[in-house]
Scaffold this active site. Sequence first.
Site, mmCIF file in Angstrom:
data_model
loop_
_atom_site.group_PDB
_atom_site.id
_atom_site.type_symbol
_atom_site.label_atom_id
_atom_site.label_comp_id
_atom_site.label_asym_id
_atom_site.label_seq_id
_atom_site.Cartn_x
_atom_site.Cartn_y
_atom_site.Cartn_z
ATOM 1 N N ASP A 138 0.317 9.127 0.741
ATOM 2 C CA ASP A 138 0.944 10.432 0.447
ATOM 3 C C ASP A 138 2.387 10.400 -0.053
ATOM 4 O OD1 ASP A 138 -1.238 10.756 2.067
ATOM 5 O OD2 ASP A 138 -0.192 11.903 3.598
ATOM 6 N N ASP B 43 2.554 16.114 9.715
ATOM 7 C CA ASP B 43 2.997 16.340 8.340
ATOM 8 C C ASP B 43 3.903 17.570 8.203
ATOM 9 O OD1 ASP B 43 1.234 14.252 8.053
ATOM 10 O OD2 ASP B 43 -0.370 15.461 7.234
ATOM 11 N N GLU C 63 -4.110 18.707 6.640
ATOM 12 C CA GLU C 63 -2.989 17.789 6.500
ATOM 13 C C GLU C 63 -2.007 18.292 5.439
ATOM 14 O OE1 GLU C 63 -4.864 13.570 7.746
ATOM 15 O OE2 GLU C 63 -5.279 14.092 5.673
ATOM 16 N N TRP D 2 0.830 -1.220 0.000
ATOM 17 C CA TRP D 2 0.000 0.000 0.000
ATOM 18 C C TRP D 2 0.859 1.263 0.000
ATOM 19 C CZ3 TRP D 2 -5.023 1.990 0.412
ATOM 20 C CH2 TRP D 2 -5.127 3.284 0.939
ATOM 21 N N TRP E 56 -3.894 0.126 4.134
ATOM 22 C CA TRP E 56 -3.152 1.003 5.044
ATOM 23 C C TRP E 56 -2.806 0.230 6.311
ATOM 24 C CZ3 TRP E 56 -3.184 3.242 9.872
ATOM 25 C CH2 TRP E 56 -2.428 4.406 10.029
ATOM 26 N N PHE F 131 4.552 8.905 9.946
ATOM 27 C CA PHE F 131 3.582 9.562 9.068
ATOM 28 C C PHE F 131 4.294 10.559 8.139
ATOM 29 C CE2 PHE F 131 -0.889 9.019 11.133
ATOM 30 C CZ PHE F 131 -0.725 7.651 11.098
ATOM 31 N N SER F 132 3.475 11.285 7.378
ATOM 32 C CA SER F 132 3.999 12.116 6.294
ATOM 33 C C SER F 132 4.960 13.210 6.736
ATOM 34 C CB SER F 132 2.842 12.763 5.540
ATOM 35 O OG SER F 132 2.241 11.775 4.748
HETATM 36 C C1 FRU Z 1 -2.891 12.197 4.653
HETATM 37 C C2 FRU Z 1 -2.500 11.511 5.942
HETATM 38 C C3 FRU Z 1 -1.475 12.347 6.697
HETATM 39 C C4 FRU Z 1 -0.767 11.327 7.517
HETATM 40 C C5 FRU Z 1 -0.740 10.147 6.598
HETATM 41 C C6 FRU Z 1 -0.815 8.818 7.295
HETATM 42 O O1 FRU Z 1 -3.371 11.359 3.674
HETATM 43 O O2 FRU Z 1 -3.644 11.264 6.725
HETATM 44 O O3 FRU Z 1 -2.025 13.404 7.452
HETATM 45 O O4 FRU Z 1 0.500 11.762 7.883
HETATM 46 O O5 FRU Z 1 -1.831 10.283 5.713
HETATM 47 O O6 FRU Z 1 -0.580 7.780 6.394
#
Ligand code: FRU
Length: 490
Positions: A41, A169, A223, A38, A65, A100-101
């Site tokens: 972002d 993020d 985000e 998967w 995810w 995360f991102s």
């Molecule tokens: C956006 C998001 C970000 C987060 C990531 C987690 O699509 O929700 O805010 O960091 O995906 O995978």
Amino acid sequence: MKGISKELDRARKYVKEAGKEKKQEATPVFHLKAPVGWMNDPNGFSFYQGEYHLFYQYHPYSNKWGPMHWGHAKTRNFVEWEHLPVALAPDQEYDCDGCFSGSAIWDDNKHILAYTSVYIEKADGQASKVHQTQSIAVGDGFDYYKQENGPAISGNMLPKNSSRENFRDPKIWKENDKYYIIVGNRSEDGKGQILKFSSRNLQDWNYEGVLYQASKKIGCMWECPDYFKLNGRQILIFSPQDMQAEGLEYHCGNGSLYFVGREAEGRFLEESGGSLDYGIDFYAPQTVLTEDGRRILIAWMQSWDANIYPPELKWCGMMTFPRELFLEDQIIRQLPAGEIEAFWENEKRYEDVFVEGQVNLPDIRGRALDLTLRLRNMNCSVLEIRLAKRGNHYISIEYDTVRGIFTFDRKFSYCIRDVVNERKILLEPQGGVITMRILLDFYSVELFLNNGEKTLTSTFFMEDGNDEIEFLSFGGSFQMDLLKHDIKAL
Ligand code: FRU
């Protein structure tokens, strides 16, 4: 942290083995996807030692995810990508629920990553409290090591009315020997906002305040912010969750927006803005500045709410084709990065094609192509272009000349899910002409309308053999000029 953790080692070995399996199905020709698993972002889109690196939210072990890793690829031309070993795994106490991102910069000889570390406190085995903090990892384009002393920016640096659970993020940049990070956040009253931090050494960070909070409510949590200069103006990009539809400008759910403005005294002052893309599958975009000064954007070409991937695929998620951004009259225009032209083949050109009823043109068919249409003399009430067609299956692009509404529809693409399949855009011809550039790949279509003034991006899933292109007019006729190139199979 030195050395490769067992979690990272496991992910790298897994991808190497699983990625070897022979492709079962047609895969995109010129859109990036992960070797297996998967992807969401784009992360850390950056220029480092002569190449463009792109990381991405990654769960290698399934097509769903899961605990987020950072996948990694690099390119010199935005078309051919080289996959690199997984860069980050959730292997520390403070990020055991996900990396995360985030973003990246090239600083001296180092490649610096800023990401959100997620830890979920559990009480009686149940998730009780989410902690999102911002962390730094430093690498060489291949291996990345997390800073020894844990998160660089944590929730206790925030004012009381800012969420510690929705705080993620980071976008990092360096200016006059100082590092800056902006982070997406949700305020106590349920509004999105962007917070700013600074540091002299990447270790000690200061909270600088709210960079931007919209005057009206736009979704809730914002985000994936990006922040950069274009044509001398300051641009802020972010992706709000839980938006409500507004005319044909914003659709419900997750959207991606931009604002044009300027910064004064640490605050972003907005002047104009709108949606970055009007399609079904476009989210969390971020940009890189190329060596020759172009601002190139890439986005996750999928949506959280209307994911229609066939469950039997071993992978899920693609990136858009990278796009160059232009700012004119306070509006951002987007066009495919020019590098794609080196991959054009089989040029076919038609001029003054008269369409009344149905027209199919010799050699105008295919599933991996770059097609530009100039639609003019639109003396019909509706015109339609059907792509990836076979029998009753196709995707449709329709223009209602009376209402000036342009509709994309994928409902006849064998879709078996009752999800959003349609999007509409308001579009005025310019001097009587609508230009439409279509990037079609196996599972996606990206439309650049009126020279990129509006774009619409969507995925669809059809077999290889669905490759006819058909032009239709209803209630009259129209004329068009057409230029087609196939994209070389890599
Ligand atoms: C956006 C998001 C970000 C987060 C990531 C987690 O699509 O929700 O805010 O960091 O995906 O995978």
